[in-house]
Write a protein that holds these residues in place. Sequence first.
Motif, short mmCIF file in Angstrom:
data_model
loop_
_atom_site.label_atom_id
_atom_site.label_comp_id
_atom_site.label_asym_id
_atom_site.label_seq_id
_atom_site.Cartn_x
_atom_site.Cartn_y
_atom_site.Cartn_z
N SER A 215 9.18 9.33 -10.56
CA SER A 215 7.99 9.59 -11.38
C SER A 215 6.73 9.10 -10.67
O SER A 215 5.63 9.60 -10.91
N TYR A 216 6.86 8.12 -9.78
CA TYR A 216 5.74 7.62 -8.98
C TYR A 216 6.18 7.77 -7.52
O TYR A 216 7.08 7.06 -7.07
N VAL A 217 5.57 8.70 -6.80
CA VAL A 217 6.00 8.99 -5.42
C VAL A 217 5.21 8.09 -4.48
O VAL A 217 3.98 8.22 -4.35
N LEU B 173 -4.92 -5.84 -11.28
CA LEU B 173 -3.99 -4.84 -11.80
C LEU B 173 -4.45 -3.44 -11.41
O LEU B 173 -5.65 -3.14 -11.38
N PHE B 174 -3.49 -2.62 -11.09
CA PHE B 174 -3.73 -1.26 -10.60
C PHE B 174 -4.09 -0.36 -11.77
O PHE B 174 -3.25 0.25 -12.40
N ASP B 175 -5.38 -0.27 -12.04
CA ASP B 175 -5.92 0.57 -13.11
C ASP B 175 -6.88 1.56 -12.48
O ASP B 175 -8.01 1.20 -12.11
N PRO C 85 9.22 -4.46 -0.24
CA PRO C 85 8.15 -3.70 -0.93
C PRO C 85 7.86 -4.20 -2.34
O PRO C 85 8.66 -4.91 -2.95
N GLU C 86 6.73 -3.75 -2.86
CA GLU C 86 6.40 -3.96 -4.27
C GLU C 86 7.49 -3.32 -5.13
O GLU C 86 7.98 -2.22 -4.81
N CYS C 87 7.84 -3.99 -6.20
CA CYS C 87 8.83 -3.44 -7.15
C CYS C 87 10.07 -2.93 -6.40
O CYS C 87 10.49 -1.78 -6.56
N ARG D 107 1.54 -13.87 -8.64
CA ARG D 107 1.41 -12.82 -9.64
C ARG D 107 0.20 -11.97 -9.28
O ARG D 107 -0.90 -12.50 -9.06
N LYS D 108 0.42 -10.66 -9.22
CA LYS D 108 -0.63 -9.71 -8.80
C LYS D 108 -1.92 -10.01 -9.56
O LYS D 108 -1.92 -10.08 -10.79
N ILE D 109 -2.98 -10.28 -8.79
CA ILE D 109 -4.24 -10.72 -9.39
C ILE D 109 -5.04 -9.53 -9.95
O ILE D 109 -5.64 -9.61 -11.03
N ILE E 242 -0.56 -8.44 -3.57
CA ILE E 242 0.31 -7.34 -3.94
C ILE E 242 -0.54 -6.09 -4.11
O ILE E 242 -1.42 -6.04 -4.95
N CYS E 243 -0.28 -5.12 -3.25
CA CYS E 243 -0.81 -3.76 -3.31
C CYS E 243 -2.30 -3.66 -3.62
O CYS E 243 -3.12 -3.79 -2.75
N TYR E 244 -2.67 -3.44 -4.86
CA TYR E 244 -4.08 -3.26 -5.24
C TYR E 244 -4.91 -4.48 -4.84
O TYR E 244 -6.12 -4.34 -4.59
N ASP E 245 -4.28 -5.64 -4.74
CA ASP E 245 -4.99 -6.84 -4.25
C ASP E 245 -5.62 -6.58 -2.88
O ASP E 245 -6.64 -7.19 -2.54
N MET E 246 -5.03 -5.68 -2.10
CA MET E 246 -5.51 -5.42 -0.74
C MET E 246 -6.90 -4.82 -0.74
O MET E 246 -7.64 -4.91 0.25
N ARG E 247 -7.31 -4.19 -1.84
CA ARG E 247 -8.63 -3.56 -1.89
C ARG E 247 -9.76 -4.57 -1.99
O ARG E 247 -10.92 -4.22 -1.79
N PHE E 248 -9.43 -5.83 -2.24
CA PHE E 248 -10.46 -6.83 -2.50
C PHE E 248 -10.67 -7.72 -1.27
O PHE E 248 -9.88 -8.63 -1.01
N PRO F 102 12.38 0.99 -10.47
CA PRO F 102 11.35 2.03 -10.35
C PRO F 102 9.96 1.47 -10.67
O PRO F 102 9.83 0.62 -11.57
N TYR F 103 8.95 1.94 -9.96
CA TYR F 103 7.58 1.46 -10.20
C TYR F 103 6.92 2.35 -11.24
O TYR F 103 6.72 3.55 -11.03
N GLY F 104 6.59 1.74 -12.38
CA GLY F 104 5.92 2.52 -13.43
C GLY F 104 5.77 1.69 -14.69
O GLY F 104 6.64 0.87 -15.01
N GLY G 200 3.51 -3.39 -1.29
CA GLY G 200 2.67 -2.38 -1.95
C GLY G 200 3.46 -1.15 -2.32
O GLY G 200 4.65 -1.03 -2.01
N ALA G 201 2.74 -0.26 -2.98
CA ALA G 201 3.31 1.06 -3.30
C ALA G 201 2.15 2.00 -3.56
O ALA G 201 1.82 2.30 -4.72
N PHE G 202 1.46 2.40 -2.50
CA PHE G 202 0.41 3.40 -2.68
C PHE G 202 1.08 4.74 -2.99
O PHE G 202 2.29 4.88 -2.85
N ASN G 203 0.30 5.71 -3.40
CA ASN G 203 0.83 6.98 -3.91
C ASN G 203 0.35 8.12 -3.01
O ASN G 203 -0.29 7.90 -1.99
N MET G 204 0.63 9.35 -3.44
CA MET G 204 0.35 10.51 -2.58
C MET G 204 -1.12 10.94 -2.65
O MET G 204 -1.53 11.87 -1.96
N THR G 205 -1.90 10.26 -3.51
CA THR G 205 -3.34 10.52 -3.53
C THR G 205 -4.08 9.48 -2.70
O THR G 205 -4.80 9.79 -1.76
N THR G 206 -3.88 8.21 -3.05
CA THR G 206 -4.65 7.16 -2.35
C THR G 206 -3.99 6.72 -1.06
O THR G 206 -4.62 6.15 -0.18
N GLY G 207 -2.67 7.00 -0.95
CA GLY G 207 -1.99 6.63 0.29
C GLY G 207 -2.58 7.26 1.53
O GLY G 207 -3.04 6.55 2.44
#
Length: 284
Positions: free
Chosen positions: A220-222, A120-122, A47-49, A116-118, A157-163, A53-55, A182-189
């Motif tokens: 802190s990041y589920v 960034l998860f913003d 997995p990512e990170c 390197r993640k192209i 890596i993770c957010y890269d998948m959206r592109f 911890p991912y944060g 990746g590491a999606f969260n409890m909102t976007t997952g």
Amino acid sequence: IAVLCFPEFRLAVVQLHVTSVKADNLSRARGLVKEAAGRGSQLVLLPECFNSPYGTGFFSQYAERIPGESTQLLSETAKENQVYLVGGSIPEEDGGKLYNSCTVFGPDGELILKHRKIHLFDIDVPGKIRFQESETLTPGDRLSTFQTPFCKVGVGICYDMRFAELAQLYSRSGCQLLVYPGAFNMTTGPAHWELLQRARALDNQLYVATASPARDEASSYVAWGHSSVVNPWGEVISKAGPEEAVIYADVDLQYLADIRQQIPVTAQRRDDLYAVTSLPGAAS
Ligand SMILES: NC(=O)CCC(=O)C(=O)O
């Protein structure tokens, strides 16, 4: 030199329970890669990170140079198990900057590439989640693919998948498998994780594998979990739940070829009307 290609291979995805203790994360990852190899896996995805911890508050504290402690572990683990190991990602420090970096090792333990993640998860979803990787990380500046005896593989890596453009460029370069630690969260997952990987697989008629950390409600990041493998028809052929697990899929490249013959969109693009291109220097 002709590259021998085998029509089928076993892929494993390790959905690792990640803690704040790096040594424990590394040890658990090593054990689960061994388990995966013992069940015939020839390519394993973390997995990512996976080592920390991912944060944004943790990246600097856990960052390493590459090569370093975590990538040395990955190299040894790939070699002792004779697998291609997509080493999830780790926070990397280089030249005073931080990156979210994925290293890939061959069965001989040699480093094949560093991605390197192209993107960034913003994001900021009011009342749900705000995350700004760019507050601490620097984005990568190149696409990453590698060749195996089975097929060519594209890395994001993770957010890269959206592109979709990235996946299409990988596909057009000959990739038949895309891997996304990746590491999606409890909102976007629940909303997008499966949809995005099925879309990338269907867009490009190839296999997509994603690896999430296991869900830890106390962190802190589920993370959403649900690491998966999707086939060129867009079907989820293997999926974890939220807990720590290793999932497996047999990647059938003849099946991929059959799908592309039955619905030949991959060959029917109107390159005379439009194009998706990478700029010079962007492809490694
Ligand atoms: N680690 C990430 O890049 C998370 C991406 C994510 O959750 C998304 O919704 O995209």
